[in-house]
Write a protein that holds these residues in place. Structure first.
Motif, PDB file in Angstrom:
ATOM      1  N   PRO A 110       0.811  -1.223   0.000  1.00  0.00           N
ATOM      2  CA  PRO A 110       0.000   0.000   0.000  1.00  0.00           C
ATOM      3  C   PRO A 110       0.839   1.265   0.000  1.00  0.00           C
ATOM      4  O   PRO A 110       2.027   1.258   0.343  1.00  0.00           O
ATOM      5  CB  PRO A 110      -0.816  -0.119   1.291  1.00  0.00           C
ATOM      6  CG  PRO A 110       0.019  -0.975   2.176  1.00  0.00           C
ATOM      7  CD  PRO A 110       0.711  -1.956   1.269  1.00  0.00           C
ATOM      8  N   GLY A 111       0.201   2.356  -0.383  1.00  0.00           N
ATOM      9  CA  GLY A 111       0.871   3.656  -0.421  1.00  0.00           C
ATOM     10  C   GLY A 111       0.180   4.661   0.474  1.00  0.00           C
ATOM     11  O   GLY A 111      -0.829   4.375   1.116  1.00  0.00           O
ATOM     12  N   ILE A 112       0.742   5.874   0.485  1.00  0.00           N
ATOM     13  CA  ILE A 112       0.154   7.000   1.215  1.00  0.00           C
ATOM     14  C   ILE A 112       0.302   8.262   0.361  1.00  0.00           C
ATOM     15  O   ILE A 112       0.459   9.369   0.862  1.00  0.00           O
ATOM     16  CB  ILE A 112       0.796   7.158   2.616  1.00  0.00           C
ATOM     17  CG1 ILE A 112       0.052   8.162   3.502  1.00  0.00           C
ATOM     18  CG2 ILE A 112       2.288   7.480   2.487  1.00  0.00           C
ATOM     19  CD1 ILE A 112      -1.330   7.751   3.874  1.00  0.00           C
ATOM     20  N   HIS A 113       0.232   8.081  -0.974  1.00  0.00           N
ATOM     21  CA  HIS A 113       0.420   9.206  -1.888  1.00  0.00           C
ATOM     22  C   HIS A 113      -0.865   9.613  -2.595  1.00  0.00           C
ATOM     23  O   HIS A 113      -0.842  10.497  -3.455  1.00  0.00           O
ATOM     24  CB  HIS A 113       1.505   8.876  -2.930  1.00  0.00           C
ATOM     25  CG  HIS A 113       1.287   7.579  -3.670  1.00  0.00           C
ATOM     26  ND1 HIS A 113       1.612   6.362  -3.135  1.00  0.00           N
ATOM     27  CD2 HIS A 113       0.792   7.332  -4.902  1.00  0.00           C
ATOM     28  CE1 HIS A 113       1.324   5.398  -3.998  1.00  0.00           C
ATOM     29  NE2 HIS A 113       0.818   5.964  -5.083  1.00  0.00           N
ATOM     30  N   ARG A 114      -2.000   8.982  -2.240  1.00  0.00           N
ATOM     31  CA  ARG A 114      -3.284   9.328  -2.846  1.00  0.00           C
ATOM     32  C   ARG A 114      -4.316   9.538  -1.741  1.00  0.00           C
ATOM     33  O   ARG A 114      -4.244   8.939  -0.666  1.00  0.00           O
ATOM     34  CB  ARG A 114      -3.781   8.206  -3.766  1.00  0.00           C
ATOM     35  CG  ARG A 114      -2.883   7.934  -4.964  1.00  0.00           C
ATOM     36  CD  ARG A 114      -3.404   6.745  -5.742  1.00  0.00           C
ATOM     37  NE  ARG A 114      -2.596   6.448  -6.912  1.00  0.00           N
ATOM     38  CZ  ARG A 114      -2.449   5.235  -7.423  1.00  0.00           C
ATOM     39  NH1 ARG A 114      -3.042   4.196  -6.861  1.00  0.00           N
ATOM     40  NH2 ARG A 114      -1.712   5.044  -8.500  1.00  0.00           N
ATOM     41  N   GLU A 115      -5.314  10.356  -2.044  1.00  0.00           N
ATOM     42  CA  GLU A 115      -6.344  10.633  -1.046  1.00  0.00           C
ATOM     43  C   GLU A 115      -7.160   9.393  -0.708  1.00  0.00           C
ATOM     44  O   GLU A 115      -7.590   9.218   0.432  1.00  0.00           O
ATOM     45  CB  GLU A 115      -7.260  11.759  -1.524  1.00  0.00           C
ATOM     46  CG  GLU A 115      -6.601  13.133  -1.499  1.00  0.00           C
ATOM     47  CD  GLU A 115      -6.055  13.475  -0.115  1.00  0.00           C
ATOM     48  OE1 GLU A 115      -6.802  13.338   0.870  1.00  0.00           O
ATOM     49  OE2 GLU A 115      -4.880  13.869  -0.020  1.00  0.00           O
ATOM     50  N   GLN A 116      -7.387   8.518  -1.691  1.00  0.00           N
ATOM     51  CA  GLN A 116      -8.132   7.288  -1.401  1.00  0.00           C
ATOM     52  C   GLN A 116      -7.373   6.422  -0.408  1.00  0.00           C
ATOM     53  O   GLN A 116      -7.982   5.715   0.411  1.00  0.00           O
ATOM     54  CB  GLN A 116      -8.383   6.505  -2.694  1.00  0.00           C
ATOM     55  CG  GLN A 116      -9.272   7.234  -3.689  1.00  0.00           C
ATOM     56  CD  GLN A 116      -8.457   8.060  -4.679  1.00  0.00           C
ATOM     57  OE1 GLN A 116      -7.373   8.549  -4.359  1.00  0.00           O
ATOM     58  NE2 GLN A 116      -8.992   8.207  -5.889  1.00  0.00           N
ATOM     59  N   GLN A 117      -6.051   6.437  -0.481  1.00  0.00           N
ATOM     60  CA  GLN A 117      -5.246   5.676   0.475  1.00  0.00           C
ATOM     61  C   GLN A 117      -5.360   6.262   1.880  1.00  0.00           C
ATOM     62  O   GLN A 117      -5.399   5.534   2.874  1.00  0.00           O
ATOM     63  CB  GLN A 117      -3.789   5.652   0.014  1.00  0.00           C
ATOM     64  CG  GLN A 117      -3.578   4.896  -1.284  1.00  0.00           C
ATOM     65  CD  GLN A 117      -2.236   5.200  -1.949  1.00  0.00           C
ATOM     66  OE1 GLN A 117      -1.592   6.210  -1.659  1.00  0.00           O
ATOM     67  NE2 GLN A 117      -1.826   4.328  -2.854  1.00  0.00           N
ATOM     68  N   VAL A 118      -5.433   7.587   1.956  1.00  0.00           N
ATOM     69  CA  VAL A 118      -5.601   8.240   3.254  1.00  0.00           C
ATOM     70  C   VAL A 118      -6.894   7.758   3.912  1.00  0.00           C
ATOM     71  O   VAL A 118      -6.915   7.389   5.095  1.00  0.00           O
ATOM     72  CB  VAL A 118      -5.609   9.773   3.092  1.00  0.00           C
ATOM     73  CG1 VAL A 118      -5.963  10.448   4.420  1.00  0.00           C
ATOM     74  CG2 VAL A 118      -4.255  10.265   2.586  1.00  0.00           C
TER      75      VAL A 118
END
Length: 415
Positions: A110-118
């Motif tokens: 997973p990432g933390i570079h998109r708003e959906q990920q937030v």
């Protein structure tokens, strides 16, 4: 050659909506007396690391489990269950999460570079906090150890145009790394900004802090490594230049959080192939880096120690087997004036000893937390530990991820 991230350092309950039947008291069987708890052990003492309050000193180490098998690389309901099941840890450090598209170097992470990920991570933090846990997000970047398959055919970024000669796990399996593109001044500035922006997203996702991942073969370890960093500008040339990128990122991340909620993870003893060699010159460079990190007032330093077995070989944890060497950690302990978390090869006894002897303030566990979501309870009650299924460590579905059962009351003390 190490081909997968190390886990040494990597069942949900559905409640019905209807009324529940009355619970009938059950008398304990005479043949299975409950073992008395051992609550005065160092691992179970509370601690304060900067602005982080830990109920105990059993830390869940970051582990790459590769379960974000969706196009957006977003945490799923399984991630919520996985971390919630382990909320009794004094501190949960999540799997490394990508700070940008350029940082990617492994599938289904997973990432933390998109708003959906937030928004998806917010469900994880809400669950952990509802259960009384403390959780920080690890931020990382693969750098030169990625592969063009992760970047639409473009070469990954690295400190210099030097192939690390390792392998990257792609959608088509493991592939040999390539010669990366040496990062320009603009690339470096963008990377520092990406970490800063990811830290701010982590705050909005409800995390209690962040950990900067400088472990293993990741980007910061590449910049610290003179075999890969041949730069002659301010980010190379000598040991001070080679550590500048990590220090710049620490400052950028702290701008959002303050240093008292920021940790850094390092692995000075990492050995992999012919590029990553833990020789004395490199260890001395880490001496100076740790001293500089100390003056920044971080929440903690998370240090991975030497391997107790060759890469890929199982760690022998039978009585009398080798245990982590306190001297390897003491070298950096005396250079860091703050909380120290140690990792790699610890069991309950050696973890308690490390804290009692002043080698560390907390101990992180990876493999043990995979198969024992109730690891803290097992330590407290002297329960035996369940073994993990190596086949399910790096990828798959619910099996080997959220289906490990907690210990039962009837299980006796570990001898």
């Amino acid at each position: 050659m190490r081909t997968v991230p190390s886990t040494t350092d990597d069942r949900p309950v559905t409640d019905s909506a209807g009324p529940r039947p009355p619970v009938r008291a059950v008398q304990p069987a005479a043949s299975a007396p409950a073992a008395p708890p051992v609550l005065n052990q160092p691992l179970l003492r509370p601690a304060v690391f900067g602005d982080l309050a830990l109920h105990n000193r059993v830390v869940m180490a970051p582990m790459t489990r590769a379960r974000a098998a969706n196009p957006g690389l977003e945490p799923t309901a399984m991630h919520v269950a996985y971390y919630a099941q382990r909320a009794s840890a004094g501190l949960i450090i999540t799997e490394g999460t990508w700070v940008s598209e350029e940082a990617i170097g492994f599938v289904h992470v997973p990432g933390i570079h998109r708003e959906q990920q937030v928004a998806a991570w917010r469900q994880v933090t809400d669950a952990v906090h509802a259960l009384g846990g403390c959780i920080v997000l690890q931020l990382w970047h693969t750098g030169a150890c990625s592969h063009p398959d992760h970047h639409g055919g473009a070469r990954p970024l690295g400190p210099s145009a030097v192939d690390p000669r390792l392998r990257s796990f792609t959608a088509e399996g493991f592939k040999e790394t390539v010669t990366p593109r040496a990062m320009t001044a603009a690339d470096l500035a963008r990377t520092v900004a990406d970490f800063g922006a990811a830290a701010e997203r982590a705050r909005r996702a409800g995390f209690d802090g962040v950990e900067i991942g400088g472990v293993g073969t990741m980007l910061f370890a590449q910049f610290l490594n003179p075999r890969l960093n041949h730069r002659s500008d301010a980010y190379g040339g000598d040991a001070a230049g080679r550590r500048r990128l990590l220090l710049d990122v620490v400052d950028a991340v702290a701008a959002s959080w303050g240093t008292q909620r920021v940790g850094v993870r390092l692995s000075p003893y990492w050995h992999d192939g012919d590029r990553f060699i833990a020789d004395e010159p490199l260890l001395s460079d880490y001496d100076a880096l740790v001293a500089e990190l100390s003056v920044r007032g971080l929440a903690y330093l998370h240090l991975r120690g030497p391997d107790l077995a060759p890469p890929g070989a199982p760690v022998d944890q039978t009585p009398g087997a080798p245990t982590p060497d306190p001297a390897a950690f003491a070298r950096y302990r005396r250079r860091f004036d703050g909380p120290l978390i140690v990792n790699n090869g610890f069991d309950q006894a050696s973890g308690n000893a490390a804290i009692a002897e002043g080698t560390a303030d907390a101990v992180s566990y990876a493999r043990h937390f995979v198969a024992n979501p109730d690891l803290v309870t097992r330590f407290a009650l002297g329960r035996a530990l369940s073994p993990g299924d190596v086949r399910t460590f790096y990828g798959g579905g619910a099996e080997g991820y959220v289906d490990y059962a907690p210990s039962g009351w009837e299980e006796g003390r570990e001898e």
